[in-house]
Design an enzyme around this catalytic site. Structure first.
Site, mmCIF file in Angstrom:
data_model
loop_
_atom_site.group_PDB
_atom_site.id
_atom_site.type_symbol
_atom_site.label_atom_id
_atom_site.label_comp_id
_atom_site.label_asym_id
_atom_site.label_seq_id
_atom_site.Cartn_x
_atom_site.Cartn_y
_atom_site.Cartn_z
ATOM 1 N N ASP A 111 48.943 82.670 31.736
ATOM 2 C CA ASP A 111 49.250 81.502 30.903
ATOM 3 C C ASP A 111 50.651 80.991 31.247
ATOM 4 O OD1 ASP A 111 49.941 79.832 28.693
ATOM 5 O OD2 ASP A 111 48.516 80.925 27.430
ATOM 6 N N PHE A 126 50.395 71.668 37.149
ATOM 7 C CA PHE A 126 49.154 70.935 36.863
ATOM 8 C C PHE A 126 48.516 71.427 35.557
ATOM 9 C CE2 PHE A 126 48.112 68.877 40.981
ATOM 10 C CZ PHE A 126 48.952 69.548 41.848
ATOM 11 N N THR A 183 49.395 74.446 24.901
ATOM 12 C CA THR A 183 49.585 74.498 26.364
ATOM 13 C C THR A 183 50.493 73.374 26.862
ATOM 14 O OG1 THR A 183 47.641 75.760 27.001
ATOM 15 C CG2 THR A 183 48.369 74.101 28.564
ATOM 16 N N ASP A 214 48.983 58.441 33.136
ATOM 17 C CA ASP A 214 49.337 57.086 32.673
ATOM 18 C C ASP A 214 49.106 56.923 31.172
ATOM 19 O OD1 ASP A 214 46.542 57.069 32.644
ATOM 20 O OD2 ASP A 214 46.311 55.327 33.961
ATOM 21 N N TYR A 269 45.932 64.148 23.041
ATOM 22 C CA TYR A 269 46.185 64.529 24.443
ATOM 23 C C TYR A 269 47.375 63.762 25.000
ATOM 24 C CZ TYR A 269 45.782 64.148 29.531
ATOM 25 O OH TYR A 269 46.064 64.103 30.874
ATOM 26 N N ALA A 307 49.756 62.212 23.488
ATOM 27 C CA ALA A 307 51.019 62.554 22.821
ATOM 28 C C ALA A 307 51.551 63.888 23.326
ATOM 29 C CB ALA A 307 50.809 62.602 21.305
ATOM 30 N N ARG A 322 39.781 51.221 33.132
ATOM 31 C CA ARG A 322 40.583 52.319 33.687
ATOM 32 C C ARG A 322 40.885 51.991 35.147
ATOM 33 N NH1 ARG A 322 40.766 53.042 29.139
ATOM 34 N NH2 ARG A 322 40.390 54.881 27.859
ATOM 35 N N ASN A 350 34.372 50.379 32.184
ATOM 36 C CA ASN A 350 33.518 51.575 32.236
ATOM 37 C C ASN A 350 32.068 51.241 32.588
ATOM 38 O OD1 ASN A 350 35.669 53.182 31.545
ATOM 39 N ND2 ASN A 350 35.199 53.199 29.347
ATOM 40 N N ASP A 407 31.879 54.674 19.515
ATOM 41 C CA ASP A 407 33.115 54.646 20.302
ATOM 42 C C ASP A 407 33.995 55.868 20.013
ATOM 43 O OD1 ASP A 407 34.897 53.668 22.126
ATOM 44 O OD2 ASP A 407 35.365 51.824 21.038
ATOM 45 N N PRO A 450 37.278 57.540 18.781
ATOM 46 C CA PRO A 450 38.308 57.090 17.830
ATOM 47 C C PRO A 450 39.622 56.782 18.561
ATOM 48 C CG PRO A 450 37.293 59.153 17.092
ATOM 49 C CD PRO A 450 36.794 58.896 18.487
HETATM 50 P P1 NAD Z 1 41.443 70.295 34.260
HETATM 51 O O1 NAD Z 1 41.184 70.345 32.794
HETATM 52 O O2 NAD Z 1 40.302 70.087 35.193
HETATM 53 O O3 NAD Z 1 42.180 71.635 34.729
HETATM 54 C C1 NAD Z 1 43.238 72.200 34.010
HETATM 55 C C2 NAD Z 1 43.502 73.598 34.563
HETATM 56 O O4 NAD Z 1 44.621 74.151 33.843
HETATM 57 C C3 NAD Z 1 42.322 74.566 34.387
HETATM 58 O O5 NAD Z 1 42.124 75.294 35.566
HETATM 59 C C4 NAD Z 1 42.785 75.476 33.250
HETATM 60 O O6 NAD Z 1 42.236 76.796 33.333
HETATM 61 C C5 NAD Z 1 44.291 75.490 33.467
HETATM 62 N N1 NAD Z 1 45.046 75.811 32.230
HETATM 63 C C6 NAD Z 1 44.863 75.270 30.995
HETATM 64 N N2 NAD Z 1 45.743 75.821 30.131
HETATM 65 C C7 NAD Z 1 46.514 76.681 30.854
HETATM 66 C C8 NAD Z 1 47.608 77.535 30.538
HETATM 67 N N3 NAD Z 1 48.094 77.607 29.284
HETATM 68 N N4 NAD Z 1 48.167 78.280 31.511
HETATM 69 C C9 NAD Z 1 47.666 78.220 32.784
HETATM 70 N N5 NAD Z 1 46.630 77.450 33.134
HETATM 71 C C10 NAD Z 1 46.047 76.699 32.186
HETATM 72 O O7 NAD Z 1 42.551 69.160 34.443
HETATM 73 P P2 NAD Z 1 42.754 68.122 35.644
HETATM 74 O O8 NAD Z 1 41.903 66.938 35.389
HETATM 75 O O9 NAD Z 1 42.654 68.856 36.919
HETATM 76 O O10 NAD Z 1 44.265 67.689 35.371
HETATM 77 C C11 NAD Z 1 45.347 68.414 35.958
HETATM 78 C C12 NAD Z 1 46.648 67.784 35.511
HETATM 79 O O11 NAD Z 1 46.670 66.410 35.910
HETATM 80 C C13 NAD Z 1 46.841 67.779 33.991
HETATM 81 O O12 NAD Z 1 48.187 68.019 33.716
HETATM 82 C C14 NAD Z 1 46.462 66.350 33.571
HETATM 83 O O13 NAD Z 1 47.142 65.973 32.415
HETATM 84 C C15 NAD Z 1 46.913 65.567 34.782
HETATM 85 N N6 NAD Z 1 46.182 64.322 35.058
HETATM 86 C C16 NAD Z 1 44.816 64.293 35.105
HETATM 87 C C17 NAD Z 1 44.164 63.108 35.448
HETATM 88 C C18 NAD Z 1 42.658 63.031 35.546
HETATM 89 O O14 NAD Z 1 42.111 61.937 35.762
HETATM 90 N N7 NAD Z 1 41.930 64.135 35.448
HETATM 91 C C19 NAD Z 1 44.899 61.957 35.713
HETATM 92 C C20 NAD Z 1 46.311 62.012 35.637
HETATM 93 C C21 NAD Z 1 46.932 63.201 35.323
HETATM 94 O O1 DAU Z 2 44.192 58.040 32.725
HETATM 95 C C1 DAU Z 2 44.338 59.347 33.150
HETATM 96 C C2 DAU Z 2 43.476 60.245 32.295
HETATM 97 O O2 DAU Z 2 42.126 60.037 32.714
HETATM 98 C C3 DAU Z 2 43.843 61.721 32.409
HETATM 99 O O3 DAU Z 2 45.142 61.918 31.921
HETATM 100 C C4 DAU Z 2 42.851 62.589 31.618
HETATM 101 O O4 DAU Z 2 43.143 63.954 31.811
HETATM 102 C C5 DAU Z 2 41.461 62.293 32.143
HETATM 103 O O5 DAU Z 2 40.503 63.027 31.406
HETATM 104 C C6 DAU Z 2 41.159 60.800 32.045
HETATM 105 O O6 DAU Z 2 41.082 60.388 30.667
HETATM 106 P P1 DAU Z 2 39.968 59.359 30.160
HETATM 107 O O7 DAU Z 2 39.788 59.531 28.712
HETATM 108 O O8 DAU Z 2 40.240 57.988 30.664
HETATM 109 O O9 DAU Z 2 38.695 59.933 30.999
HETATM 110 P P2 DAU Z 2 37.162 60.171 30.601
HETATM 111 O O10 DAU Z 2 36.446 60.484 31.863
HETATM 112 O O11 DAU Z 2 37.012 61.108 29.455
HETATM 113 O O12 DAU Z 2 36.715 58.729 30.120
HETATM 114 C C7 DAU Z 2 36.821 57.605 30.980
HETATM 115 C C8 DAU Z 2 36.406 56.382 30.174
HETATM 116 O O13 DAU Z 2 35.002 56.472 29.919
HETATM 117 C C9 DAU Z 2 37.072 56.283 28.814
HETATM 118 O O14 DAU Z 2 37.317 54.914 28.518
HETATM 119 C C10 DAU Z 2 36.040 56.868 27.862
HETATM 120 C C11 DAU Z 2 34.719 56.487 28.510
HETATM 121 N N1 DAU Z 2 33.605 57.426 28.294
HETATM 122 C C12 DAU Z 2 33.822 58.754 28.530
HETATM 123 C C13 DAU Z 2 32.808 59.668 28.342
HETATM 124 C C14 DAU Z 2 33.043 61.141 28.567
HETATM 125 C C15 DAU Z 2 32.357 56.955 27.915
HETATM 126 O O15 DAU Z 2 32.161 55.723 27.747
HETATM 127 N N2 DAU Z 2 31.339 57.860 27.740
HETATM 128 C C16 DAU Z 2 31.516 59.199 27.914
HETATM 129 O O16 DAU Z 2 30.546 59.977 27.692
#
Ligand code: NAD
Ligand code: DAU
Length: 351
Positions: A57, A79, A98, A133, A158, A160, A222, A257, A289, A291
């Protein structure tokens, strides 16, 4: 070597693969293996001595202190996070633990390690924090995209929690001189994406004949970036980013979307037509939708482009083609990731 956290997850595991394709420098990967952490993402590296996996962790001071002392990394990249907005609405506690407390503890471990490094290791050391972002809040249709100077206006638990972690990183630089870099990226997609997020959820639900759930009116926008472009950007920032600076990373690719989902359906119609010959778009279903759903994100990526010469290599068309094909080609990975905890979440969220 470098120490990276959270690299059994989606972006982190892509980062490990991209890094080791281009560098011989080893990676120590510290990951707690929450529901989102998956060692199958790294299975192809099981014989590669350059990847050292450690379960733990980021909030565990003693563990992180010991790892830093043992491996003596030249950089730490963070990450690790709870990353799913919908889960943060159901239960924000893990996000605070975390993303806020964990990042604080990691910063404190790193600060203690860095403070006593000899020169030139101390000057050369970097702490790179991977953020989102979503810290900037939401945009109206005519607003300019988020620049690095945009105020923080996070709207979900998230967002925040990530904004809090960004503030901590900034303060550790300003107050203690810790050599930090922060990246704020838009929505990623690509291989190893956990299928609770929109793009992989839609691909798998489509193939399984299930509804494709669109929150609200589906007009939320997005900016989508292929994950390997994000990973290349992080490596560039680590190499040449200016200390204490933040860099926005995005694909100049804003999409509603509903259009993302229709594009995936059209790809699947070609690559794996439905047995009944009907279009996958018939499975689209509008649901309640999210919230507080942010209406629009868009990234102004000019700073990283002009200062560091980074540009995305994939368009959405090329990236989504690769992504859909990857899910079709990897049924074993899909099977592994859609058992147990995943089914519980899908039941809770979609009924
Ligand atoms: P993810 O949820 O797929 O992976 C997160 C990883 O962190 C997992 O492997 C989990 O086991 C590990 N983890 C969680 N809590 C932990 C802890 N306390 N100690 C050690 N490991 C821990 O997330 P992701 O989509 O790969 O995102 C990675 C990073 O990028 C995050 O910081 C996220 O905020 C950021 N980010 C994600 C996106 C996106 O579109 N997914 C976009 C911009 C930024
Ligand atoms: O913008 C970067 C962020 O993008 C990252 O920081 C987050 O970790 C990552 O999860 C992602 O957040 P979003 O909330 O934008 O991603 P998600 O894939 O959950 O949703 C993308 C869009 O699609 C969002 O407007 C919500 C919508 N959605 C999502 C799901 C899961 C749907 O309409 N239906 C769904 O079932």
């Amino acid at each position: 070597m470098i120490l990276v956290t959270g690299c059994a997850g989606f972006i982190g595991s892509n980062f490990v693969h991209t890094w080791l394709e281009n560098h011989d420098e080893p990676i120590v990967n510290l990951d707690k293996l929450t529901y989102a952490g998956n060692l199958d993402n790294l299975a192809s590296l099981s014989q590669d001595k350059r990847h050292i996996f450690v379960q733990g962790d980021i909030g565990d001071r003693a563990r992180v202190d010991a790892l830093l002392a043992q491996y003596n990394p030249r950089a730490v990249l963070n990450f690790a996070a709870e990353s799913h907005v919908d889960r943060s609405i159901h239960g924000p506690g893990d996000f605070i633990q975390t993303n806020v407390v964990g990042t604080f503890n990691l910063l404190e471990s790193v600060r203690a390690y860095w403070a006593v490094l000899p020169e030139p290791a101390k000057t050369d050391f970097r702490f790179l924090h991977v953020s989102t972002d979503e810290v900037y809040g939401t945009l109206a249709p005519q607003d300019p995209p988020f620049a690095e100077t945009h105020p923080f206006e996070p709207n979900s638990p998230y967002a925040a929690s990530k904004a809090s972690s960004d503030h901590l990183v900034r303060a550790w630089h300003h107050t203690y001189g810790l050599p930090v870099l922060t990246t704020n990226c838009s929505n990623n997609y690509g291989p190893y994406h956990f299928p609770e997020k929109l793009i992989p959820l839609v691909i798998l639900n489509a193939l399984n004949g299930k509804p494709l759930p669109i929150y609200g009116d589906g007009q939320q926008v997005r900016d989508w970036l292929f994950v390997q472009d994000h990973c290349r950007a992080i490596a560039r920032v680590l190499e040449s980013g200016r200390l204490g600076e933040t860099y926005n990373i995005g694909g100049w690719n804003e999409m509603a979307n509903i259009d993302v989902v229709k594009t995936i359906c059209a790809r699947l119609d070609v690559l794996r037509p439905r047995a009944d010959g009907k279009p996958y778009a018939d499975q689209i279903t509008y649901v309640t939708d999210r919230p507080g759903h942010d209406r629009r994100y868009a990234i102004d990526a000019r700073k990283i482009e002009s200062e560091l010469g980074w540009k995305p290599l994939e368009t959405f068309e090329s990236g989504i083609q690769k992504t859909v094909q990857w899910y079709l080609d990897n049924p074993k990975w899909v099977e592994g990731v859609t058992s147990g905890e995943y089914r519980k979440w899908i039941g809770k969220q979609y009924g």
